[in-house]
Design an enzyme around this catalytic site. Structure first.
Site, mmCIF file in Angstrom:
data_model
loop_
_atom_site.group_PDB
_atom_site.id
_atom_site.type_symbol
_atom_site.label_atom_id
_atom_site.label_comp_id
_atom_site.label_asym_id
_atom_site.label_seq_id
_atom_site.Cartn_x
_atom_site.Cartn_y
_atom_site.Cartn_z
ATOM 1 N N GLY A 160 0.950 -1.054 0.098
ATOM 2 C CA GLY A 160 0.141 -0.018 0.056
ATOM 3 C C GLY A 160 0.944 1.087 -0.056
ATOM 4 N N GLN A 208 -8.071 2.327 4.877
ATOM 5 C CA GLN A 208 -8.706 1.820 5.964
ATOM 6 C C GLN A 208 -10.204 1.581 5.403
ATOM 7 O OE1 GLN A 208 -8.205 1.159 9.002
ATOM 8 N NE2 GLN A 208 -5.994 1.450 8.694
ATOM 9 N N SER A 225 -4.426 -1.137 0.665
ATOM 10 C CA SER A 225 -3.470 -2.334 0.988
ATOM 11 C C SER A 225 -4.062 -3.304 1.583
ATOM 12 C CB SER A 225 -2.787 -1.555 2.101
ATOM 13 O OG SER A 225 -1.821 -2.417 2.562
ATOM 14 N N ALA A 226 -3.709 -4.473 0.880
ATOM 15 C CA ALA A 226 -4.316 -5.870 1.064
ATOM 16 C C ALA A 226 -4.331 -6.375 2.502
ATOM 17 C CB ALA A 226 -3.743 -6.723 0.218
ATOM 18 N N HIS A 227 -3.260 -5.955 3.421
ATOM 19 C CA HIS A 227 -3.443 -6.605 4.605
ATOM 20 C C HIS A 227 -4.313 -5.910 5.494
ATOM 21 C CE1 HIS A 227 -0.639 -3.657 6.925
ATOM 22 N NE2 HIS A 227 -0.439 -3.255 5.665
ATOM 23 N N CYS A 285 4.493 8.527 24.476
ATOM 24 C CA CYS A 285 5.396 7.743 25.354
ATOM 25 C C CYS A 285 5.124 6.201 25.092
ATOM 26 C CB CYS A 285 4.688 8.201 26.802
ATOM 27 S SG CYS A 285 3.045 8.039 26.874
#
Length: 470
Positions: free
Chosen positions: A69, A177, A194-196, A320
């Site tokens: 991606g 997303q 993005s495939a994942h 943090c």
């Protein structure tokens, strides 16, 4: 262990696993060759492209498979900028884009181009009018994510696309997303995914470029993937990515309704069960599976470790956390609290009981972290003995908190402890060398109905001035 971080990477969908295993046997040959094995591989590639194009909402010959991606974003940005270089070198994007797009913008700027970042509302959404006002005659490309990866806010793509169309500027939409939940609103010129993110294998991205968009592929090109993504394709992964995208789309309507109800439960119950929490992102125009909240007086890394020990995998945009020393650029752009940040993104099929268990566990984990940091109790200010952290200044009604060398949330904790020791109208000056303090002190004032006066320079770090209003 409950995995609540699919916004980072979703588990491999069962359909993707089946398609991957099958295509490892059938799709190993070069799809550009004319012999039997090559023709079989080519048929698999063409079928995958047609399935992905149908899901995206474009023609198959407009869609390119890329190695990731991020690669799709970088290629899309650089390709359009190069193709429209005669128009100008101005790039427009929102302040909350994914880091892959921000990196592409930084490279463009370093090469002599100009970049305009459009600010967002406190919900994380751009105003279409603000975006339209950033477009110029020399604007070569505009970029806008379909939905935010950290807070889930859905962007007004259709309205921005219309403004871009009127200005004659192509719009690139990062849909990483949102693609699992449905096609992107109409009007985009370039789209990436993005495939994942939807349960496909890692290492596959999508780049769709509408016909008529000027595009010059960066770097050396070959005959594969319309010259936009050179090199031998990972065909088994491509087949699995397309198959899983089709599968999750078929499940999307039912699963979105169920997950939205679970996320609504988290959005309501977390502030009820945990004091001093800010739930961020748009409460209505948002992805169905994602919710983000920030907890005052909490160290983000300690909170994530505590939830991990309790059996929950979540992510954070807090400064943090171990992966970064600066706060999330998304939370900073929104002007919301960054300390103690938790992003929950629920996987498809998650059990309701797991969400309930998370809601039961969270209060104790937060309380434990706050106790370790010596944070004030809920709603308390000016607790006994707090003056030990502050030194009185030369005038009455003013205290100075010396927080040099201390990282957030400690400067905010010390501010909270002493604010009750100055009269209404009095000020507390927090001296700190932690840049995150400015964002979190502002957010603390907003949550506590106190007045953030401003920042003053100091010999080391900066001084943040807060006036007691209540």
């Amino acid at each position: 262990m409950a995995y609540f971080d699919v916004a980072s990477s979703a588990p491999l969908h069962p359909v993707a696993r089946q398609a991957l295993q099958a295509s490892l046997d059938e799709g190993w040959a070069d799809p550009a060759r004319l012999y039997r094995e090559g023709r079989r591989a080519r048929m698999l590639l063409d079928a995958a492209r047609e399935a992905a194009a149908e899901a995206v909402g474009c023609r198959p010959d407009e869609l390119t498979f890329t190695p990731s991606g991020t690669h799709a974003v970088h290629t899309g940005v650089s390709g359009v900028l190069a193709g429209r270089r005669r128009t100008g070198r101005h790039l427009v994007l929102s302040a909350v884009e994914h880091s892959s797009l921000l990196h592409a913008a930084a490279t463009h700027e370093a090469g002599g181009g100009t970049v305009t970042e459009v600010p967002v509302e406190r919900t994380g959404a751009v105003l279409p009018a603000s975006y339209a006002s950033a477009l110029r005659e020399e604007t070569a490309l505009a970029c806008l994510q379909s939905a935010n990866h950290e807070v889930g806010t859905v962007q007004p793509v259709a309205e921005v696309a219309e403004a871009c169309r009127a200005a004659g500027v192509p719009l690139l939409v990062d849909a990483a997303q949102s693609l699992a939940w449905g096609p992107v609103q109409a009007g985009w010129s370039v789209l990436t995914g993005s495939a994942h993110k939807w349960g496909g294998p890692a290492g596959v991205g999508l780049l769709a470029v509408r016909k008529g968009v000027r595009f010059a592929a960066p770097g050396p090109a070959d005959e594969r993937e319309s010259g936009r993504s050179p090199g031998f394709p990972n065909l088994p992964a491509v087949v699995a990515a397309a198959a899983s995208l089709r599968a999750v789309r078929e499940e999307a309507a039912t699963e979105a309704e169920r997950l939205r109800e679970l996320v609504d439960r988290i959005r309501v119950r977390v502030p009820e069960r945990v004091a001093d929490v800010e739930v961020v992102g748009d409460p209505v125009r948002r992805l169905p599976h994602l919710v983000t909240f920030s907890c005052l007086y909490v160290d983000g890394e300690a909170l994530l470790h505590g939830l991990d020990r309790a059996g929950f995998s979540v992510s954070s945009g807090s400064s943090c956390t171990s992966s970064t020393l600066t706060p999330s650029h998304v939370l900073r752009a929104m002007g919301v609290l960054s300390e103690g940040n938790v992003r929950v993104s629920l996987p498809a099929g998650v059990a309701e009981a797991e969400v309930e268990r998370f809601l039961d566990v969270l209060p104790g984990v937060v309380a434990g972290v706050r106790e370790q940091l010596g944070a004030p109790t809920a709603g308390a200010a000016g607790t006994a003995g707090a003056a030990g952290t502050a030194g009185a200044a030369g005038t009455a009604g003013e205290l100075v908190v010396d927080a040099l060398g201390k990282r957030c949330p400690v400067p905010v904790i010390e501010l909270a402890k002493v604010i009750g020791e100055v009269p209404v109208g009095g000020t507390v000056r927090v001296v700190t060398d932690d840049e995150v303090a400015e964002l979190d002190i502002r957010a603390w004032c907003w949550m506590r109905d106190q007045e953030y006066v401003g920042e003053e320079p100091a010999e080391r770090g900066a001084v943040y001035v807060v006036r007691r209003r209540t």
